[in-house]
Enzyme design. Structure first.
Site, PDB file in Angstrom:
ATOM      1  N   LYS A 113     -63.236  36.164 -94.083  1.00 23.82           N
ATOM      2  CA  LYS A 113     -62.821  35.538 -92.827  1.00 23.82           C
ATOM      3  C   LYS A 113     -61.727  36.354 -92.115  1.00 23.82           C
ATOM      4  CE  LYS A 113     -65.150  31.544 -93.475  1.00 23.82           C
ATOM      5  NZ  LYS A 113     -65.858  31.811 -94.727  1.00 23.82           N
TER       6      LYS A 113
HETATM    7  C1  LIG Z   1     -67.052  31.471 -95.138  1.00 30.34           C
HETATM    8  C2  LIG Z   1     -67.544  32.084 -96.370  1.00 30.34           C
HETATM    9  C3  LIG Z   1     -68.903  32.261 -96.597  1.00 30.34           C
HETATM   10  C4  LIG Z   1     -69.956  31.779 -95.621  1.00 30.34           C
HETATM   11  O1  LIG Z   1     -69.977  32.514 -94.439  1.00 30.34           O
HETATM   12  P1  LIG Z   1     -70.672  31.921 -93.129  1.00 30.34           P
HETATM   13  O2  LIG Z   1     -70.381  32.892 -92.060  1.00 30.34           O
HETATM   14  O3  LIG Z   1     -70.044  30.591 -92.884  1.00 30.34           O
HETATM   15  O4  LIG Z   1     -72.117  31.810 -93.447  1.00 30.34           O
HETATM   16  C5  LIG Z   1     -69.293  32.882 -97.769  1.00 30.34           C
HETATM   17  N1  LIG Z   1     -68.380  33.289 -98.673  1.00 30.34           N
HETATM   18  C6  LIG Z   1     -67.068  33.123 -98.493  1.00 30.34           C
HETATM   19  C7  LIG Z   1     -66.123  33.564 -99.555  1.00 30.34           C
HETATM   20  C8  LIG Z   1     -66.603  32.533 -97.332  1.00 30.34           C
HETATM   21  O5  LIG Z   1     -65.293  32.376 -97.163  1.00 30.34           O
END
Ligand SMILES: *Cc1c(COP(=O)(O)O)cnc(C)c1O
Length: 496
Positions: A113
């Site tokens: 993120k």
């Molecule tokens: C947010 C997240 C995901 C999922 O990603 P999306 O873009 O919501 O599909 C997968 N793994 C981790 C560690 C995340 O923080």
């Protein structure tokens, strides 16, 4: 470049409007009206920041080159990301396999993120200057774990913003909770919800479209904005690392310019994998998008059948950031694949919110299946994959990445397709030490930090600095509320 809404294809807004507003008035998501092509060779010799500038500038045509440069440089500087490049590729191709791990977790919160949330505050404050002179942006975030901390870290003490993060009380790991509850910054606040992630997300969406609350904010010089992965300013920066990974593989001699790759993404809200699809629309030669889910496998079913049905059990798993029943960004993909027909799309989304399910038409279902492969892994398989990947490749992955590796193996076994494959690695294993330790034969200590220390010893890898630093930080937030009381919590927090 203008943007339309998935639920109003006549609408046209600028990038700044799309980013400042987050979600369209009628509840749709902003999408670019076209996908600008990029020449891969043009980006080959650039560093990550250079590649980011080149891609962002094609979409942010209402920003100056200087503004874009400032955003990219502030976000991806060496102080923010521990490596010399923010998105590092580690090739695990020793056993005749062709897999390459794209590590997206070298930022300040050790999760992917950060790739978007380090730059979003800069894009957002510039967008607000262009569109909403002087208003304070109240940013509400619903998180299943990683978004919350990454958003708090990105927005802390950013002028003209105030942030409230909601997370499901029992739906995030102790380390994630600790990361959020110890957050610094005068303009941020955290609250646990009695409910699951979908309750938190639905609650936030409701507040966003609540005319009464909006009016109260406006009267006080404030407006809502979003940092969730539905915001165009979140999605856009994610396109960059798919190009960058591809070009790094070219430079490392693993593939030739123009070769096709497959991409595997551990998926929750469908933002990360959608960014890969957008990269393809811009010219990145991706052949197959492999969508990996945990036991909450609604996307696997959807990709295989064309039926999206959320009337099913919700499971809490060891990959909590993927514990989702309604993947918001799927709406964007379906909009593009159904012929950008807002009316059709709106009918599906209404069916979902009113009846809990929708079925796409045969052509759209075919288009999804041609591009995407869906698969899932339960917790037991996930731990087995961590164990085997460490044993065979000497590589330690977190629970989310392990779901992706596991589904990739299913795909290989089913299709024999040995195309070079980029697997998105979305979190440091040290964010989930308790579950990752299950892959080792050991007695687990009770405390998360001791677990991290043990994991470091057993795996011979280092604890990331941001996680080690959490240990001494005091807890600042201990709020809890019911999902129905979220609007009042927002009112109290911002003082209206
Ligand atoms: C947010 C997240 C995901 C999922 O990603 P999306 O873009 O919501 O599909 C997968 N793994 C981790 C560690 C995340 O923080």
């Amino acid at each position: 470049m203008h943007y339309k809404s998935t639920r109003n294809d006549k609408l046209r807004v600028t990038a700044a409007q799309a980013i400042a507003q987050g979600i369209s008035d009628e509840g749709g998501l902003f999408v670019p009206e076209s996908f600008p092509a990029v020449e891969l060779s043009e980006l080959l010799e650039l560093d990550y920041i250079g590649r980011a500038k080149a891609i962002l500038s094609r979409y942010l045509t209402d920003f100056t080159e200087e503004e874009i440069a400032q955003c990219a440089e502030r976000a991806y500087s060496a102080e923010k990301f521990e490596n010399d490049t923010p998105a590092k590729v580690v090739s695990l191709d020793a056993h005749g396999e062709n897999k390459h791990i794209l590590e997206l977790w070298h930022g300040p919160t050790c999760a992917f993120k950060d790739m978007a949330l380090q730059i979003l505050p800069h894009l957002l404050t510039k967008s607000l200057k262009k569109t909403a002179d002087g208003k304070t942006a109240v940013i509400l975030v619903a998180t299943s774990g990683d978004t919350g901390k990454a958003a708090l870290e990105g927005f802390k003490d950013v002028e003209g913003t105030q942030m409230i993060v909601f997370y499901p009380e029992n739906g995030v790991s102790p380390m994630q909770k600790r990361q959020m509850n110890t957050q610094e910054g005068e303009n941020v606040c955290v609250c646990a919800i009695r409910g699951n992630f979908d309750d938190a997300q639905t609650g936030v969406k409701k507040i966003f479209t609540d005319e009464a609350v909006k009016a109260e904010l406006a009267a006080n010089g404030m407006m809502f904005s979003s940092a969730n992965s539905i915001n165009w300013g979140r999605l856009l920066p994610q396109i960059v690392y798919y190009f960058s990974a591809y070009l790094d593989l070219v430079k490392a001699g693993k593939i030739a310019l123009g070769d096709a790759i497959n991409v595997v993404v551990p998926t929750g809200n469908f933002g990360n994998i959608l960014a890969a699809y957008y990269a393809k629309r811009m010219g990145l030669p991706v052949q197959k998008f492999i969508c990996a889910s945990n036991r909450n496998n609604i996307l696997t079913d959807f990709i295989r059948t064309g039926v999206y049905d959320k009337k099913r059990a919700f499971y809490t798993t060891i990959s909590p950031s993927m514990d989702i029943l309604v993947s918001s960004n799927l709406e964007r993909l379906l909009f593009h694949l159904c012929g950008e027909d807002a009316e059709k799309l709106t009918a599906w989304m209404n069916a979902l919110s009113q009846g809990g399910a929708y079925t796409v038409d045969a052509d759209t279902a075919d288009a999804v299946r041609t591009l995407f492969y869906g698969g899932c892994c339960d917790d037991e398989e996930t731990v087995a994959v961590i164990r085997e990947t460490f044993g065979r490749d000497g590589y330690l992955c977190d629970t989310h990445t392990a779901v992706a590796v596991g589904v990739y193996r299913q795909y290989l076994a089913e299709t024999g397709d040995n195309t070079p494959t980029v697997i998105a690695s979305t979190a440091s294993p040290y964010k989930f030490p308790d579950s990752v330790l299950d892959a080792f034969d050991c007695e687990k200590p009770a405390d998360g930090f001791e677990e991290a220390a043990l994991l470091s010893k057993l795996s011979g890898t280092a604890i990331p600095k941001p996680i080690a630093a959490l240990q001494g930080k005091p807890v600042r937030f201990e709020n809890t509320c019911d999902a129905d009381d979220m609007a009042d919590f927002v009112r109290r927090t911002v003082g209206v």
